[in-house]
Motif scaffolding. Structure first.
Motif, mmCIF file in Angstrom:
data_model
loop_
_atom_site.group_PDB
_atom_site.id
_atom_site.type_symbol
_atom_site.label_atom_id
_atom_site.label_comp_id
_atom_site.label_asym_id
_atom_site.label_seq_id
_atom_site.Cartn_x
_atom_site.Cartn_y
_atom_site.Cartn_z
ATOM 1 N N ALA A 255 -3.521 30.365 -33.288
ATOM 2 C CA ALA A 255 -4.469 29.606 -34.110
ATOM 3 C C ALA A 255 -4.856 30.429 -35.329
ATOM 4 O O ALA A 255 -5.288 31.570 -35.195
ATOM 5 C CB ALA A 255 -5.725 29.307 -33.285
ATOM 6 N N ASN A 256 -4.673 29.837 -36.496
ATOM 7 C CA ASN A 256 -5.132 30.471 -37.737
ATOM 8 C C ASN A 256 -6.331 29.663 -38.224
ATOM 9 O O ASN A 256 -6.163 28.579 -38.778
ATOM 10 C CB ASN A 256 -4.003 30.458 -38.777
ATOM 11 N N TRP A 257 -7.514 30.214 -37.995
ATOM 12 C CA TRP A 257 -8.729 29.460 -38.332
ATOM 13 C C TRP A 257 -9.080 29.516 -39.812
ATOM 14 O O TRP A 257 -10.014 28.836 -40.241
ATOM 15 C CB TRP A 257 -9.905 29.971 -37.485
ATOM 16 N N GLY B 111 1.099 38.136 -44.879
ATOM 17 C CA GLY B 111 1.981 37.380 -45.763
ATOM 18 C C GLY B 111 1.790 35.883 -45.703
ATOM 19 O O GLY B 111 2.689 35.119 -46.098
ATOM 20 N N HIS B 112 0.630 35.429 -45.222
ATOM 21 C CA HIS B 112 0.390 33.978 -45.237
ATOM 22 C C HIS B 112 0.501 33.483 -46.674
ATOM 23 O O HIS B 112 0.095 34.171 -47.617
ATOM 24 C CB HIS B 112 -0.998 33.662 -44.661
ATOM 25 N N SER B 113 1.026 32.284 -46.850
ATOM 26 C CA SER B 113 1.256 31.790 -48.223
ATOM 27 C C SER B 113 -0.046 31.682 -49.016
ATOM 28 O O SER B 113 -0.038 31.798 -50.245
ATOM 29 C CB SER B 113 1.980 30.446 -48.197
ATOM 30 N N TYR C 285 7.635 30.980 -39.585
ATOM 31 C CA TYR C 285 8.214 30.240 -40.707
ATOM 32 C C TYR C 285 7.261 29.110 -41.064
ATOM 33 O O TYR C 285 7.009 28.213 -40.248
ATOM 34 C CB TYR C 285 9.597 29.685 -40.344
ATOM 35 N N GLU C 286 6.723 29.166 -42.274
ATOM 36 C CA GLU C 286 5.749 28.166 -42.696
ATOM 37 C C GLU C 286 6.130 27.597 -44.065
ATOM 38 O O GLU C 286 5.782 28.188 -45.099
ATOM 39 C CB GLU C 286 4.361 28.802 -42.809
ATOM 40 N N PRO C 287 6.865 26.481 -44.071
ATOM 41 C CA PRO C 287 7.182 25.873 -45.365
ATOM 42 C C PRO C 287 5.870 25.510 -46.072
ATOM 43 O O PRO C 287 5.034 24.814 -45.482
ATOM 44 C CB PRO C 287 7.996 24.624 -44.990
ATOM 45 N N TRP D 165 5.028 23.567 -48.350
ATOM 46 C CA TRP D 165 4.779 22.146 -48.580
ATOM 47 C C TRP D 165 4.304 21.419 -47.312
ATOM 48 O O TRP D 165 3.850 20.282 -47.379
ATOM 49 C CB TRP D 165 6.042 21.472 -49.133
ATOM 50 N N ALA D 166 4.384 22.094 -46.185
ATOM 51 C CA ALA D 166 3.944 21.447 -44.927
ATOM 52 C C ALA D 166 2.591 21.962 -44.463
ATOM 53 O O ALA D 166 2.050 21.472 -43.479
ATOM 54 C CB ALA D 166 4.993 21.684 -43.839
ATOM 55 N N ILE D 167 2.033 22.963 -45.157
ATOM 56 C CA ILE D 167 0.777 23.558 -44.687
ATOM 57 C C ILE D 167 -0.415 22.734 -45.138
ATOM 58 O O ILE D 167 -0.640 22.550 -46.342
ATOM 59 C CB ILE D 167 0.630 25.010 -45.186
ATOM 60 N N GLY D 168 -1.145 22.228 -44.161
ATOM 61 C CA GLY D 168 -2.372 21.490 -44.446
ATOM 62 C C GLY D 168 -2.148 20.175 -45.176
ATOM 63 O O GLY D 168 -3.082 19.558 -45.661
ATOM 64 N N TYR E 241 6.892 28.220 -35.711
ATOM 65 C CA TYR E 241 6.870 27.243 -36.809
ATOM 66 C C TYR E 241 5.416 26.992 -37.194
ATOM 67 O O TYR E 241 4.542 26.835 -36.318
ATOM 68 C CB TYR E 241 7.533 25.921 -36.397
ATOM 69 N N GLY E 242 5.130 26.923 -38.486
ATOM 70 C CA GLY E 242 3.784 26.571 -38.948
ATOM 71 C C GLY E 242 3.861 25.565 -40.073
ATOM 72 O O GLY E 242 4.711 25.671 -40.969
ATOM 73 N N GLY E 243 2.979 24.592 -40.043
ATOM 74 C CA GLY E 243 2.976 23.548 -41.076
ATOM 75 C C GLY E 243 2.690 22.219 -40.432
ATOM 76 O O GLY E 243 3.603 21.527 -39.977
ATOM 77 N N SER E 244 1.380 21.915 -40.314
ATOM 78 C CA SER E 244 0.956 20.634 -39.740
ATOM 79 C C SER E 244 1.499 20.396 -38.331
ATOM 80 O O SER E 244 1.869 19.268 -37.985
ATOM 81 C CB SER E 244 1.307 19.474 -40.681
ATOM 82 N N VAL F 178 -0.786 27.533 -35.972
ATOM 83 C CA VAL F 178 -1.455 26.243 -36.148
ATOM 84 C C VAL F 178 -2.743 26.422 -36.935
ATOM 85 O O VAL F 178 -3.597 27.232 -36.555
ATOM 86 C CB VAL F 178 -1.778 25.622 -34.759
ATOM 87 N N GLY F 179 -2.886 25.674 -38.019
ATOM 88 C CA GLY F 179 -4.107 25.735 -38.817
ATOM 89 C C GLY F 179 -5.074 24.645 -38.385
ATOM 90 O O GLY F 179 -5.828 24.790 -37.419
ATOM 91 N N GLY F 180 -5.055 23.522 -39.091
ATOM 92 C CA GLY F 180 -6.017 22.442 -38.876
ATOM 93 C C GLY F 180 -6.212 22.052 -37.419
ATOM 94 O O GLY F 180 -7.350 21.957 -36.938
ATOM 95 N N ALA F 181 -5.111 21.849 -36.696
ATOM 96 C CA ALA F 181 -5.225 21.369 -35.306
ATOM 97 C C ALA F 181 -5.762 22.436 -34.358
ATOM 98 O O ALA F 181 -6.073 22.142 -33.199
ATOM 99 C CB ALA F 181 -3.867 20.856 -34.815
HETATM 100 C C1 PEP Z 1 -1.329 27.591 -41.555
HETATM 101 O O1 PEP Z 1 -2.024 27.664 -42.546
HETATM 102 O O2 PEP Z 1 -0.909 28.627 -41.018
HETATM 103 C C2 PEP Z 1 -1.004 26.250 -41.055
HETATM 104 C C3 PEP Z 1 0.111 26.116 -40.395
HETATM 105 O O3 PEP Z 1 -1.885 25.242 -41.343
HETATM 106 P P1 PEP Z 1 -1.757 23.696 -40.877
HETATM 107 O O4 PEP Z 1 -1.413 23.693 -39.419
HETATM 108 O O5 PEP Z 1 -3.117 23.125 -41.139
HETATM 109 O O6 PEP Z 1 -0.706 23.082 -41.709
#
Ligand code: PEP
Length: 251
Positions: free
Chosen positions: A10-12, A93-95, A165-167, A169-172, A210-213, A233-236
């Motif tokens: 979890a990335n708060w 290295g978070h985007s 791996y966090e594309p 364009w898929a984050i948040g 995998y990270g990105g929604s 995982v961010g939001g969720a």
């Molecule tokens: C994140 O920022 O690391 C992330 C994956 O966010 P989200 O799940 O909200 O896309």
């Protein structure tokens, strides 16, 4: 066959409070979702690190660290401070750090080494922008991000590392890479690690998250891919029910 223990992290970000931390830990611990095959990690704000119940089975991580040991760096936090706060993992290295705080590949590499040499586990984030993906530069960008860290590190620094791996364009955004698209990119990352002498031997056991929604309704499909070994995982991760559902999808 290699068994890679699934890691759901979890990335708060700049969210969450003591009440959320307490309820998250008690829900995760009471649901019994942590096992030999599934690990849970929470990376809350720095102010919550001291409030984390060390009896919990959940791992504790930080979202950032300074590349410097100590000194006149107002507002920064050192790896020793994170160690004393009982952190096991540190995201690097978070985007959002790369984009908003101008962290270059070089700075990310220095932080990675700082984390690894203190005996903590780096969660190294990689990812391309939408423009880079649409111009077919995804593999080139990821290879460069990996190479910068490889150049600055020793073989031993990789022993406990995790990649996310966090594309971008898929984050948040609510947009998720399709499971097939994510799998293809994860397989590329693993192959790239195999191709470097410093990471050749750990490529097979390296966990690539995998990270990105990632959400309860897409977690099963993403996590069932051969080279997807968990999620960042961010939001969720801010809702105990959603985060538990993702942990259950991992088991
Ligand atoms: C994140 O920022 O690391 C992330 C994956 O966010 P989200 O799940 O909200 O896309």
């Amino acid at each position: 066959m290699t068994i890679r223990r699934t890691l759901i992290a979890a990335n708060w970000k700049m969210n969450g409070d003591i009440a959320l931390l307490d309820s998250m830990l008690s829900v995760i611990d009471s649901e019994g979702v942590i096992s030999d095959t599934v690990e849970a990690l929470i990376c809350p704000s720095f102010t919550l690190l001291g409030a984390f119940d060390k009896q919990s089975n959940v791992c504790l991580g930080a979202q950032n660290v300074s590349q410097h040991d100590s000194g006149a760096y107002t507002g920064e936090i050192s790896i020793e401070m994170l160690k004393q706060a009982a952190c096991e993992y540190v995201i690097v290295g978070h985007s959002e750090r790369r984009e908003i705080y101008a962290e270059t590949d070089q700075i990310v590499a220095e932080k990675f080494v700082q984390i690894a040499r203190a005996g903590l586990k780096p969660v190294l984030c990689l990812g391309e922008s939408l423009e880079q993906r649409e111009s077919n530069f995804t593999e080139k960008v990821l290879a460069q991000q990996i190479a910068a860290v490889i150049d600055a590190s020793d073989v031993n620094d990789w022993a406990h590392a995790v990649i996310a791996y966090e594309p971008i364009w898929a984050i948040g955004t609510g947009k998720t890479a399709t499971p097939e698209m994510a799998q293809e990119t994860h397989a590329f990352i693993r192959e790239n690690l195999r191709s470097h002498s410093k990471t050749h031997d750990i490529a097979e056991t390296m966990r690539i998250l995998y990270g990105g929604s990632m959400k309860p309704d897409n977690a099963v499909d993403l996590l069932s891919q051969a080279d997807i070994d968990g999620g960042l995982v961010g939001g969720a991760s801010l809702d105990p029910n959603s985060f538990i559902s993702i942990l259950k999808a991992a088991s």
